[in-house]
Design an enzyme around this catalytic site. Structure first.
Site, PDB file in Angstrom:
ATOM      1  CE1 TYR A 166      -5.806  -1.834   4.875  1.00 37.75           C
ATOM      2  CE2 TYR A 166      -7.145  -3.741   5.197  1.00 37.75           C
ATOM      3  CZ  TYR A 166      -6.830  -2.840   5.440  1.00 37.75           C
ATOM      4  OH  TYR A 166      -7.655  -1.998   6.152  1.00 37.75           O
TER       5      TYR A 166
ATOM      6  N   GLY B 241      -2.758  -5.591  18.207  1.00 38.82           N
ATOM      7  CA  GLY B 241      -1.924  -5.319  17.160  1.00 38.82           C
ATOM      8  C   GLY B 241      -1.345  -6.853  16.814  1.00 38.82           C
TER       9      GLY B 241
ATOM     10  CB  CYS C 289     -18.498  -3.072 -12.221  1.00 37.49           C
ATOM     11  SG  CYS C 289     -19.996  -3.781 -12.280  1.00 37.49           S
TER      12      CYS C 289
ATOM     13  N   PRO D 210      -6.478  -6.224  21.966  1.00 37.12           N
ATOM     14  CG  PRO D 210      -6.747  -8.578  22.832  1.00 37.12           C
ATOM     15  CD  PRO D 210      -6.661  -7.065  23.104  1.00 37.12           C
ATOM     16  N   GLY D 211      -7.862  -7.213  18.796  1.00 31.63           N
ATOM     17  CA  GLY D 211      -9.100  -7.516  18.063  1.00 31.63           C
ATOM     18  C   GLY D 211      -8.856  -8.738  17.186  1.00 31.63           C
ATOM     19  NE  ARG D 212      -4.655  -8.375  12.202  1.00 38.09           N
ATOM     20  CZ  ARG D 212      -5.240  -7.706  10.985  1.00 38.09           C
ATOM     21  NH1 ARG D 212      -5.720  -8.103   9.918  1.00 38.09           N
ATOM     22  NH2 ARG D 212      -4.806  -6.333  10.947  1.00 38.09           N
TER      23      ARG D 212
HETATM   24  N1  LLP Z   1      -6.419  -0.479  19.448  1.00 35.62           N
HETATM   25  C1  LLP Z   1      -6.255   0.642  18.416  1.00 35.62           C
HETATM   26  C2  LLP Z   1      -6.316   1.988  19.095  1.00 35.62           C
HETATM   27  C3  LLP Z   1      -6.381   0.148  17.190  1.00 35.62           C
HETATM   28  O1  LLP Z   1      -6.379   1.397  16.257  1.00 35.62           O
HETATM   29  C4  LLP Z   1      -6.602  -0.988  16.478  1.00 35.62           C
HETATM   30  C5  LLP Z   1      -6.861  -1.283  15.434  1.00 35.62           C
HETATM   31  C6  LLP Z   1      -6.702  -2.120  17.727  1.00 35.62           C
HETATM   32  C7  LLP Z   1      -6.484  -1.524  19.053  1.00 35.62           C
HETATM   33  C8  LLP Z   1      -6.871  -3.599  17.356  1.00 35.62           C
HETATM   34  O2  LLP Z   1      -5.813  -3.794  16.382  1.00 35.62           O
HETATM   35  P1  LLP Z   1      -5.571  -5.580  16.278  1.00 35.62           P
HETATM   36  O3  LLP Z   1      -5.328  -6.232  17.655  1.00 35.62           O
HETATM   37  O4  LLP Z   1      -6.872  -6.159  15.577  1.00 35.62           O
HETATM   38  O5  LLP Z   1      -4.385  -5.463  15.378  1.00 35.62           O
HETATM   39  N2  LLP Z   1      -8.428  -2.956   8.695  1.00 35.62           N
HETATM   40  C9  LLP Z   1      -7.222  -3.679   8.918  1.00 35.62           C
HETATM   41  C10 LLP Z   1      -7.021  -3.658  10.297  1.00 35.62           C
HETATM   42  C11 LLP Z   1      -6.913  -2.082  10.995  1.00 35.62           C
HETATM   43  C12 LLP Z   1      -6.650  -1.762  12.364  1.00 35.62           C
HETATM   44  C13 LLP Z   1      -6.935  -0.761  13.065  1.00 35.62           C
HETATM   45  N3  LLP Z   1      -6.864  -0.682  14.347  1.00 35.62           N
HETATM   46  C14 LLP Z   1      -6.924  -4.810   8.280  1.00 35.62           C
HETATM   47  O6  LLP Z   1      -8.154  -5.516   7.793  1.00 35.62           O
HETATM   48  O7  LLP Z   1      -5.930  -5.522   8.464  1.00 35.62           O
END
Ligand code: LLP
Length: 431
Positions: free
Chosen positions: A331, A238, A360, A289-291
């Site tokens: 978003y 997150g 389109c 973490p992802g983003r």
């Molecule tokens: N863990 C769980 C259980 C999650 O649902 C998510 C993301 C993460 C970890 C990783 O979150 P991050 O560290 O990346 O914030 N498509 C959207 C974001 C969707 C996130 C979904 N869950 C966007 O483009 O902003």
């Protein structure tokens, strides 16, 4: 922060000239910096050095196998949400024992595959799912390691589509029900209670929601540790990143329609905020973490096809569309857009323009009324901070082939996914 910089007016990724890569591989094209990804991972890991920890990269953010391989080689674990993600991760060299399997709607074949491969934990989102996993594990004469996903009911103060930690959302089990569901799990012979998990949302730019969530769940962690000997607490992902002025590492507002200006949360601020409560628990901590790890490590290159004037409006129609990067359409999120070759004389003459794709739909835009240096047909643009939730959310809408992806390492660039062809579009279809 990231390795995209101008050198004498040309945008580089590490030591690679992006205009040259666009010539070689065509556009639209995603480009990622291996150095940036590694740097983000190692800095987060080092900041947590005082804990027994495992960073499980959230595969959903960017699941190209070359990216997963970077993480596997760095020693990361993986947070996966489907059988497909587990398959990819294993192909990229992931150790299933470092993979956690999350998601609210796991299917039988996915659960069976994860059991056979021996994942570290199933993160369970409901009592119904707990029973389903228990039945499948029993039928296979095996035992499923589980953690319940607890919904701590805190407001992450982010876009409503990516807020997950309040009772309004479909995610997790209410904190007040947790003890009962764990008691139920303890009765099940094919279930092994190994941990507890939470995740409150994405693109969070303040420490308070994280601190509140950890503090709310900490007493449960203590209780479960003494009752069932759980071995980990996963605090989810997150962490937010900078989307605006990322080239100067300035940070302003992220969501174009959000009210208050937000600042970027640094790794240090985040870790300093949560560390005291976590150290006290004396348990292995997992992060997902992802983003944070990949977001600023990627850009989408696109070329201006046409300049169009209509009434008082001016449009740059580019060759990437909402099917390649859906975040602005879905978003209304902000992505900085910069010319790959800076032209000094044009920089002086900025003007407001809509940067739109060829799809389109009126929602097919990357920027509306954006102040840009004068744009001309053929110009190459970089849509910044597109490394997370970019390619992975791309589709074939309008029968547009998926874009190519390339990975830069210092002065080398490798194509890590070929551009789709028209033949690829109809493969598997029958008339
Ligand atoms: N863990 C769980 C259980 C999650 O649902 C998510 C993301 C993460 C970890 C990783 O979150 P991050 O560290 O990346 O914030 N498509 C959207 C974001 C969707 C996130 C979904 N869950 C966007 O483009 O902003």
């Amino acid at each position: 922060m990231h390795s995209f910089r101008y050198r004498e007016g040309k945008l580089y990724c590490e030591d690679v000239d992006l205009a040259r890569v666009a010539e070689e591989f065509g556009t639209p094209l995603y480009i990622y910096s291996a150095g940036t990804i590694f740097d983000h991972y190692t800095r987060l890991d080092a900041a947590l050095a005082s804990l027994d920890r495992l960073i499980c990269y959230a595969v959903k953010a960017n699941s190209n196998r070359a990216i997963l391989k970077l993480f596997a080689e760095a020693g990361a674990g993986f947070d996966i949400v489907s059988g497909g993600e587990l398959f990819r991760a294993i192909k990229a060299g992931a150790d299933p024992q470092k993979c956690t399997f999350a998601g609210v709607g796991k299917a039988r074949d996915e659960i069976e595959y994860a059991l056979e491969r021996g994942v570290y934990s199933f993160n369970v989102e409901s009592e119904a799912e707990l029973e389903y996993i228990g039945r499948i594990a029993a039928a296979k004469k095996s035992c499923a390691p589980i953690a319940l996903r607890i919904n701590p009911d805190v407001d992450p103060r982010t876009h409503e589509y990516i807020a997950t930690g309040s009772h309004e959302n479909k995610f997790g089990i209410a904190l007040s029900d947790a003890v009962t569901v764990y008691e139920h799990a303890a009765q099940m012979r094919s279930i092994d209670i190994v941990g507890v998990q939470m995740h409150i949302g994405s693109q969070i730019t303040e420490t308070k929601p994280f601190i509140d969530a950890v503090n709310k769940v900490a007493p449960l962690v203590r209780d479960l540790k003494s009752k069932y000997g759980i071995t980990f607490f996963s605090i989810g992902g997150g962490l937010g990143i900078v989307y605006e002025s990322s080239l100067e590492s300035g940070a302003k507002e992220w969501w174009s329609d959000a009210g208050s200006a937000k600042h970027q949360l640094s790794i240090k601020e985040y870790v300093d905020a949560i560390l005291p409560a976590l150290c006290d628990l004396n348990i292995r901590v997992l992060l997902e973490p992802g983003r944070l790890l990949v977001g600023n490590a990627g850009v989408l290159l696109t070329r201006v096809r046409y300049i169009k004037r209509s009434g008082h409006k001016k449009f740059a129609i580019v060759d990437a569309g909402m099917n390649d990067l859906i975040r602005p359409a879905l978003y209304r999120s902000y992505h900085e857009i910069v010319p790959v070759e800076e032209k000094i004389e044009r920089k002086r003459k900025t003007e407001k323009i809509d940067i739109v794709g060829p799809v389109c739909e009126s929602g097919d835009f990357f920027a509306l009324d954006r102040e840009m240096p004068e744009l001309r047909e053929g110009d190459l643009l970089a849509i910044m901070s597109a490394g997370a939730y970019g390619f992975v959310m791309a589709s074939n809408y309008n029968s547009r082939p998926l874009p190519a992806e390339a990975l830069v390492r210092r002065d080398k660039v490798a194509l890590i996914r070929k551009r789709q062809s028209w033949e690829d579009l109809v493969r598997g279809e029958t008339e």
